[in-house]
Design a protein around this motif. Structure first.
Motif, short mmCIF file in Angstrom:
data_model
loop_
_atom_site.label_atom_id
_atom_site.label_comp_id
_atom_site.label_asym_id
_atom_site.label_seq_id
_atom_site.Cartn_x
_atom_site.Cartn_y
_atom_site.Cartn_z
N LYS A 96 0.69 -1.20 0.01
CA LYS A 96 -0.01 0.17 -0.20
C LYS A 96 0.89 1.21 0.11
O LYS A 96 0.52 2.36 0.07
CB LYS A 96 -0.78 0.08 1.32
CG LYS A 96 -1.75 -1.25 1.21
CD LYS A 96 -2.86 -1.06 2.37
CE LYS A 96 -3.89 -2.09 2.38
NZ LYS A 96 -4.66 -2.32 3.59
N TRP A 97 2.18 1.02 0.21
CA TRP A 97 2.86 2.46 -0.04
C TRP A 97 2.95 2.96 -1.34
O TRP A 97 3.64 2.27 -2.26
CB TRP A 97 4.22 2.03 0.64
CG TRP A 97 5.21 3.21 0.80
CD1 TRP A 97 4.93 4.50 1.27
CD2 TRP A 97 6.73 3.20 0.44
NE1 TRP A 97 6.01 5.13 1.48
CE2 TRP A 97 7.16 4.43 1.13
CE3 TRP A 97 7.54 2.36 0.34
CZ2 TRP A 97 8.61 5.09 1.04
CZ3 TRP A 97 8.98 2.55 0.06
CH2 TRP A 97 8.97 3.77 0.22
N GLU A 98 2.49 4.14 -1.58
CA GLU A 98 2.40 4.73 -3.03
C GLU A 98 3.55 5.44 -3.24
O GLU A 98 3.75 6.56 -3.08
CB GLU A 98 1.21 5.58 -2.69
CG GLU A 98 -0.20 4.59 -2.73
CD GLU A 98 -1.58 5.50 -2.83
OE1 GLU A 98 -1.37 6.84 -3.04
OE2 GLU A 98 -2.54 4.87 -2.47
N LYS A 99 4.52 4.69 -3.81
CA LYS A 99 5.71 5.55 -4.41
C LYS A 99 6.10 4.89 -5.54
O LYS A 99 5.78 3.72 -5.94
CB LYS A 99 6.82 5.28 -3.43
CG LYS A 99 6.68 5.85 -1.95
CD LYS A 99 7.21 7.26 -2.40
CE LYS A 99 7.05 8.41 -1.13
NZ LYS A 99 7.35 9.74 -1.41
N LYS A 100 6.60 5.69 -6.47
CA LYS A 100 7.28 4.94 -7.69
C LYS A 100 7.78 3.76 -7.29
O LYS A 100 8.75 3.41 -6.68
CB LYS A 100 8.21 6.05 -8.40
CG LYS A 100 7.35 7.16 -9.02
CD LYS A 100 8.26 8.18 -9.61
CE LYS A 100 9.14 7.42 -10.82
NZ LYS A 100 9.95 8.35 -11.47
N PRO A 101 7.86 2.45 -8.21
CA PRO A 101 8.43 1.34 -7.88
C PRO A 101 9.91 1.71 -7.95
O PRO A 101 10.55 0.93 -7.21
CB PRO A 101 8.12 0.59 -9.20
CG PRO A 101 6.75 1.06 -9.68
CD PRO A 101 6.67 2.40 -9.26
#
Length: 262
Positions: A96-101
């Motif tokens: 759920k961590w919304e950061k760019k891969p």
């Protein structure tokens, strides 16, 4: 307990699944055995105690750095094993961590690099020696080494999303990266270029050390890597292993620095 058994069973299968991996495992055992022989031949007795919350080290004679490296590698292997045992829980926790891969990959890999450098620095400090870590000062050590690690990890993301590499292949590439960086370039910087010929003997140890920088970010972002990888349908698989050497570009600034220092 069952999950731990499954993880250990999977790890066992990785090391002994094919004849190539059996050869590598034997190579690793030989490398460790050689390290033990070198350490054992260079001192009469090593006693490590725990008195007043401080390590007491007695009768350590020559080649203390060999022992520092050996213990540090063991700690890196233990760190990798611990990660392997909890990898599924960690993967679920960051979904759920919304950061760019790519950002997540570089961050996780960089944290692994910081930890590995800290291990070598800490063990060196405990033994009261120098010459293993890049600097006796941890901050200076990180400043000297992290640019290479970050460039390497960023480029590993690039190769990971271009071609499909197994964890074993990535671990072996990690060994090549350290062979060139800490091995060849490191010995040249220290004026010990003659020892380069011995590096292939301990290649499996290089694999262990860099695995903690490369495998955790790959495992934690596996889904994102596969999605990005699926876009490149025009790739030529024959170039896969040449492309895997791309992270070595990160060593170029250090090579220029060495030339300027001559």
């Amino acid at each position: 307990m069952s999950s731990i058994r499954e993880s250990l069973s999977t790890l066992k299968n990785v090391f002994f699944s094919t004849w190539k991996m059996k050869i590598f495992s034997l190579w690793l055992i030989i490398a460790v055995f050689l390290e033990v022989l070198i350490i054992g031949a260079s001192r009469n007795e090593i006693f490590i105690g725990f008195v007043n919350f401080n390590f007491v080290i007695k009768e350590i004679k020559n080649q203390t750095n060999q022992l520092v490296v050996f213990i540090s590698v063991i700690l890196c292997a233990i760190s990798m094993l611990i990660f392997w045992l909890i990898r599924e829980k960690l993967t679920k926790s960051i979904v759920k961590w919304e950061k760019k891969p790519s950002t997540k990959f570089i961050l996780f890999g960089s944290l692994g690099a910081l930890w590995v450098e800290f291990i070598f620095w800490l063990v060196e400090k405990l033994f009261g020696t120098e010459g293993v870590a890049a600097s006796p000062n941890l901050i200076v050590d990180w400043l000297a080494t992290m640019p290479w690690y970050i460039m390497m990890i960023a480029l590993i993301w690039k190769i990971n999303t271009r071609y499909t590499y197994s964890l074993v292949e990535l671990a072996l590439f990690g060994g090549i990266y350290e062979l060139c960086a800490d091995g060849v370039l490191g010995l040249v910087f220290k004026g010990q270029a003659a020892q380069i010929i011995l590096l292939p003997l301990i290649f499996p140890i290089f694999v262990i050390v860099y695995s903690y920088m490369i495998l955790p970010p790959t495992i934690l972002t596996r889904n994102e890597i596969e999605m990005a990888n699926s876009v490149h349908l025009d790739r030529e698989d024959s170039k896969k292993f040449k492309y895997g050497l791309l992270p070595l570009i990160g060593l170029i600034p250090y090579i220029f620095l060495f030339i300027l220092m001559i």
